[in-house]
Design a protein around this motif. Structure first.
Motif, PDB file in Angstrom:
ATOM      1  N   GLY A  15       0.829  -1.194   0.000  1.00  0.00           N
ATOM      2  CA  GLY A  15       0.000   0.000   0.000  1.00  0.00           C
ATOM      3  C   GLY A  15       0.862   1.241   0.000  1.00  0.00           C
ATOM      4  N   SER A  16       0.228   2.349  -0.280  1.00  0.00           N
ATOM      5  CA  SER A  16       0.947   3.618  -0.228  1.00  0.00           C
ATOM      6  C   SER A  16      -0.031   4.721   0.130  1.00  0.00           C
ATOM      7  N   LEU A  17       0.534   5.816   0.574  1.00  0.00           N
ATOM      8  CA  LEU A  17      -0.237   7.001   0.947  1.00  0.00           C
ATOM      9  C   LEU A  17       0.451   8.185   0.295  1.00  0.00           C
ATOM     10  N   TYR A  41      -5.229  12.905   0.986  1.00  0.00           N
ATOM     11  CA  TYR A  41      -4.240  11.905   0.576  1.00  0.00           C
ATOM     12  C   TYR A  41      -4.927  10.816  -0.245  1.00  0.00           C
ATOM     13  N   MET A  83      -4.890   6.947  -0.916  1.00  0.00           N
ATOM     14  CA  MET A  83      -4.445   5.714  -0.274  1.00  0.00           C
ATOM     15  C   MET A  83      -4.652   4.544  -1.225  1.00  0.00           C
ATOM     16  N   LYS A  84      -3.587   3.762  -1.426  1.00  0.00           N
ATOM     17  CA  LYS A  84      -3.650   2.576  -2.279  1.00  0.00           C
ATOM     18  C   LYS A  84      -3.466   1.343  -1.404  1.00  0.00           C
ATOM     19  N   ASN A  85      -4.291   0.333  -1.640  1.00  0.00           N
ATOM     20  CA  ASN A  85      -4.244  -0.909  -0.873  1.00  0.00           C
ATOM     21  C   ASN A  85      -4.321  -2.084  -1.842  1.00  0.00           C
ATOM     22  N   ASP A 108      -8.412   1.513  -3.738  1.00  0.00           N
ATOM     23  CA  ASP A 108      -7.764   2.820  -3.720  1.00  0.00           C
ATOM     24  C   ASP A 108      -8.816   3.893  -3.490  1.00  0.00           C
ATOM     25  N   LEU A 135      -1.253   6.484  10.304  1.00  0.00           N
ATOM     26  CA  LEU A 135      -1.300   5.978   8.934  1.00  0.00           C
ATOM     27  C   LEU A 135       0.093   5.733   8.376  1.00  0.00           C
ATOM     28  N   TYR A 149       1.656   2.632   6.155  1.00  0.00           N
ATOM     29  CA  TYR A 149       1.877   2.849   4.725  1.00  0.00           C
ATOM     30  C   TYR A 149       3.204   3.546   4.468  1.00  0.00           C
TER      31      TYR A 149
END
Length: 141
Positions: free
Chosen positions: A44-46, A54, A56-58, A117, A131, A135
């Motif tokens: 994931g990323s933020l 933001y 957010m990718k999961n 996402d 968070l 992430y």
């Protein structure tokens, strides 16, 4: 929020397949039952979008372990049902659409990859710190 998405994925699988299928989120060394699903977050990323907003990718991997003697047709049917039920989940009262669902059949299991996402608003430093522990933070200019 990542844990809430994991819980939402598990709840969607349970609602679609019922109590007959075990759902695991951690490796089970003993007492592993088939048929079952293993749900894990792959990454994931933020990313800062604008202001306090933001993106957010999961990325999730759901692995289906069928009964020991299972035909390919049964695994295909489970895969179709799984892709359909993961298309829309609920996390913390919000509906989240799954994107880029892919299915891959292996010798003894079926792997389903799905992305969730969405945008989040981070109001405080404490909330951002929580968070960031979960992430990788990428700033976009």
């Amino acid at each position: 929020m990542g844990e809430a998405v994991t819980e939402g994925v598990c709840r969607a699988i349970h609602n679609c397949f019922g109590k007959k299928y075990a759902i695991y989120t951690e490796k089970a060394e003993q007492g592993f039952k088939r048929p079952s699903f293993f749900v894990q977050k792959e990454g994931g990323s933020l990313e800062l979008f604008r202001g306090k907003r933001y993106y957010m990718k999961n990325a999730f991997l759901v692995t289906y372990y069928p009964p020991y003697k299972c035909r390919k047709e049964e695994m295909t049917g489970v895969g179709e049902r799984l892709a359909a039920c993961l298309g829309l989940i609920e996390a913390e009262g919000d509906k989240i659409r799954g994107g880029a669902v892919t299915l891959e059949t292996e010798a003894e299991c079926l792997k389903c990859r799905v992305n969730y996402d969405f945008f989040v608003i981070i109001e405080s430093v404490e909330e951002a710190t929580e968070l960031m522990q979960e992430y990788k933070l990428n700033f976009k200019e």
